[in-house]
Motif scaffolding. Structure first.
Motif, PDB file in Angstrom:
ATOM      1  N   UNK A 124       0.863  -1.080  -0.011  1.00  0.00           N
ATOM      2  CA  UNK A 124       0.107  -0.066  -0.009  1.00  0.00           C
ATOM      3  C   UNK A 124       1.099   1.076  -0.010  1.00  0.00           C
ATOM      4  N   UNK A 125       2.141   0.948   0.040  1.00  0.00           N
ATOM      5  CA  UNK A 125       3.019   2.270   0.222  1.00  0.00           C
ATOM      6  C   UNK A 125       3.542   2.589   1.609  1.00  0.00           C
ATOM      7  N   UNK A 126       3.362   1.573   2.718  1.00  0.00           N
ATOM      8  CA  UNK A 126       3.808   2.174   3.806  1.00  0.00           C
ATOM      9  C   UNK A 126       5.391   2.276   3.911  1.00  0.00           C
ATOM     10  N   UNK A 127       5.966   1.210   3.726  1.00  0.00           N
ATOM     11  CA  UNK A 127       7.600   1.562   3.873  1.00  0.00           C
ATOM     12  C   UNK A 127       8.119   2.884   3.200  1.00  0.00           C
ATOM     13  N   UNK A 128       7.813   3.066   1.931  1.00  0.00           N
ATOM     14  CA  UNK A 128       8.180   4.262   1.077  1.00  0.00           C
ATOM     15  C   UNK A 128       8.053   5.483   1.861  1.00  0.00           C
ATOM     16  N   UNK A 129       6.886   5.664   2.355  1.00  0.00           N
ATOM     17  CA  UNK A 129       6.194   6.813   2.939  1.00  0.00           C
ATOM     18  C   UNK A 129       6.768   6.933   4.369  1.00  0.00           C
ATOM     19  N   UNK A 130       6.928   5.892   5.275  1.00  0.00           N
ATOM     20  CA  UNK A 130       7.458   5.870   6.248  1.00  0.00           C
ATOM     21  C   UNK A 130       8.720   6.327   6.431  1.00  0.00           C
ATOM     22  N   UNK A 131       9.602   5.821   5.473  1.00  0.00           N
ATOM     23  CA  UNK A 131      11.181   6.201   5.295  1.00  0.00           C
ATOM     24  C   UNK A 131      11.184   7.882   4.852  1.00  0.00           C
ATOM     25  N   UNK A 145      -6.375  -3.933  -4.845  1.00  0.00           N
ATOM     26  CA  UNK A 145      -5.661  -5.181  -4.967  1.00  0.00           C
ATOM     27  C   UNK A 145      -4.666  -5.116  -6.188  1.00  0.00           C
ATOM     28  N   UNK A 146      -5.226  -4.796  -7.082  1.00  0.00           N
ATOM     29  CA  UNK A 146      -4.764  -4.786  -8.572  1.00  0.00           C
ATOM     30  C   UNK A 146      -3.641  -4.009  -8.590  1.00  0.00           C
ATOM     31  N   UNK A 147      -3.696  -2.720  -7.824  1.00  0.00           N
ATOM     32  CA  UNK A 147      -2.479  -1.741  -8.064  1.00  0.00           C
ATOM     33  C   UNK A 147      -1.648  -2.236  -7.104  1.00  0.00           C
ATOM     34  N   UNK A 148      -1.984  -3.025  -5.917  1.00  0.00           N
ATOM     35  CA  UNK A 148      -0.771  -3.375  -5.244  1.00  0.00           C
ATOM     36  C   UNK A 148      -0.203  -4.624  -5.769  1.00  0.00           C
ATOM     37  N   UNK A 149      -0.803  -5.283  -6.525  1.00  0.00           N
ATOM     38  CA  UNK A 149      -0.225  -6.540  -7.224  1.00  0.00           C
ATOM     39  C   UNK A 149       0.957  -6.174  -8.230  1.00  0.00           C
ATOM     40  N   UNK A 151      10.311  -8.193  -8.988  1.00  0.00           N
ATOM     41  CA  UNK A 151      10.245  -8.725  -9.941  1.00  0.00           C
ATOM     42  C   UNK A 151       9.956 -10.345  -9.941  1.00  0.00           C
ATOM     43  N   UNK A 152       8.763 -10.184  -9.550  1.00  0.00           N
ATOM     44  CA  UNK A 152       8.195 -11.663  -9.074  1.00  0.00           C
ATOM     45  C   UNK A 152       7.847 -12.286 -10.121  1.00  0.00           C
ATOM     46  N   UNK A 153       6.856 -13.658  -9.845  1.00  0.00           N
ATOM     47  CA  UNK A 153       6.291 -14.296 -11.221  1.00  0.00           C
ATOM     48  C   UNK A 153       5.348 -13.638 -11.953  1.00  0.00           C
ATOM     49  N   UNK A 154       4.160 -14.157 -12.255  1.00  0.00           N
ATOM     50  CA  UNK A 154       3.214 -13.736 -12.979  1.00  0.00           C
ATOM     51  C   UNK A 154       2.317 -12.724 -12.220  1.00  0.00           C
ATOM     52  N   UNK A 155       1.783 -11.818 -12.863  1.00  0.00           N
ATOM     53  CA  UNK A 155       0.610 -10.818 -12.227  1.00  0.00           C
ATOM     54  C   UNK A 155      -0.315 -11.653 -11.374  1.00  0.00           C
ATOM     55  N   UNK A 156      -0.832 -12.498 -12.226  1.00  0.00           N
ATOM     56  CA  UNK A 156      -1.971 -13.401 -11.659  1.00  0.00           C
ATOM     57  C   UNK A 156      -1.518 -14.164 -10.567  1.00  0.00           C
ATOM     58  N   UNK A 157      -0.395 -14.560 -10.281  1.00  0.00           N
ATOM     59  CA  UNK A 157      -0.071 -15.154  -9.132  1.00  0.00           C
ATOM     60  C   UNK A 157       0.321 -14.196  -7.982  1.00  0.00           C
ATOM     61  N   UNK A 158       0.941 -12.983  -8.336  1.00  0.00           N
ATOM     62  CA  UNK A 158       0.922 -12.184  -7.259  1.00  0.00           C
ATOM     63  C   UNK A 158      -0.387 -11.573  -6.604  1.00  0.00           C
ATOM     64  N   UNK A 159      -1.243 -11.349  -7.557  1.00  0.00           N
ATOM     65  CA  UNK A 159      -2.504 -10.690  -7.332  1.00  0.00           C
ATOM     66  C   UNK A 159      -3.353 -11.779  -6.373  1.00  0.00           C
ATOM     67  N   UNK A 160      -3.089 -13.196  -6.819  1.00  0.00           N
ATOM     68  CA  UNK A 160      -3.722 -14.208  -5.874  1.00  0.00           C
ATOM     69  C   UNK A 160      -3.037 -14.074  -4.324  1.00  0.00           C
ATOM     70  N   UNK A 161      -1.811 -13.751  -4.401  1.00  0.00           N
ATOM     71  CA  UNK A 161      -0.982 -13.752  -3.093  1.00  0.00           C
ATOM     72  C   UNK A 161      -1.399 -12.656  -2.194  1.00  0.00           C
ATOM     73  N   UNK A 205      -4.038   4.357  -4.460  1.00  0.00           N
ATOM     74  CA  UNK A 205      -4.098   3.975  -5.682  1.00  0.00           C
ATOM     75  C   UNK A 205      -3.562   4.726  -6.939  1.00  0.00           C
ATOM     76  N   UNK A 206      -4.212   6.027  -6.494  1.00  0.00           N
ATOM     77  CA  UNK A 206      -3.928   7.059  -7.883  1.00  0.00           C
ATOM     78  C   UNK A 206      -3.160   8.084  -7.320  1.00  0.00           C
ATOM     79  N   UNK A 207      -2.334   8.078  -6.327  1.00  0.00           N
ATOM     80  CA  UNK A 207      -1.494   9.104  -5.887  1.00  0.00           C
ATOM     81  C   UNK A 207       0.086   8.891  -5.984  1.00  0.00           C
ATOM     82  N   UNK A 208       0.865   9.971  -6.022  1.00  0.00           N
ATOM     83  CA  UNK A 208       2.047   9.698  -6.166  1.00  0.00           C
ATOM     84  C   UNK A 208       2.747   9.649  -4.515  1.00  0.00           C
TER      85      UNK A 208
END
Length: 224
Positions: free
Chosen positions: A18-25, A150-154, A162-172, A200-203
């Motif tokens: 969701x962006x926690x680590x980047x924004x927290x740092x 979920x789609x944006x986070x995946x 640089x994980x596997x397929x988008x479908x697998x990441x979304x499922x995870x 989702x739509x924010x920088x």
């Protein structure tokens, strides 16, 4: 909450990617805060369980492993241990196992105690996790809940790891959401007094601006 006194705690909760680590740092740098990623501890326990072939759904054994790791660290250093590479802690097997580890009440109680002890030694800090503002520090000075579809986070996780397929990441991602939100002990949900931000739509800059503005309104001063 009775017990030790804490300084300024900024609590940041939310689901994976969701962006926690980047924004927290970034927030830590802006306001001169110490930073802690609470979820790393659960990943370390899950990683060690897999290495030692301990079933992650065996609560007594996992709790015993948690106690052993804490004793080995002999301090709160388990929270910030550099013995474990981030890449190893974010591999698919650990991603799957960490949900089972995190739902064990005795493990959560021990990790919560470690986090609170760590906070007593840092006057001003930002801590990210999934129950920081609801359970660990219900009286935190400032609380945020970051989320995204979920789609944006995946897609973010796919790009970052640089994980596997988008479908697998979304499922995870969906599986982890369900596990975190449905567990009986400290489920993932926004604190009643947290500012919820859909990233989702924010920088990153837009999210940081909102968080910084809220922090300043609560009396936090910029790091000069």
């Amino acid at each position: 909450m009775s017990g030790p006194l804490f300084g300024t705690v900024v609590a940041v909760d939310g689901p994976a990617a969701a962006g926690k680590t980047t924004t927290c740092l970034a927030l830590a740098k802006t306001f001169g805060l110490r930073y802690l990623e609470s979820g790393r501890t659960y990943r370390i326990i899950a990683f060690e369980a897999l290495q030692r072939e301990i079933p992650v759904d065996n609560a007594p054994e996992i709790t015993g492993l948690c106690d052993e790791l804490i004793e080995e660290s002999r301090s709160t250093s388990l929270l910030t241990s550099e013995r474990y590479a981030s890449a190893a802690l974010r591999r698919t097997p650990v991603n799957v196992a960490v949900s089972a580890v995190a739902r064990i009440a005795d493990v959560r109680q021990r990790v919560t105690s470690l986090i609170r002890l760590w906070a007593t030694t840092h006057d001003h800090c930002v801590i990210e996790g999934r129950d920081i503002g609801t359970t660990v520090f219900p009286r935190a000075a400032v609380k945020f809940y970051l989320t995204a579809t979920p789609e944006v986070r995946a897609m973010r996780r796919l790009t970052q790891e640089r994980a596997e397929s988008y479908e697998n990441v979304l499922r995870d991602v969906t599986r982890r959401d369900d596990a975190d939100m449905s567990r009986k002990t400290s489920p993932l949900l926004p604190a009643a007094d947290a500012l919820t931000i859909d990233t989702s739509d924010l920088t990153v800059e837009q999210v940081l601006d909102r968080m910084s503005s809220t922090c300043r309104s609560r009396g936090l001063e910029l790091n000069h």
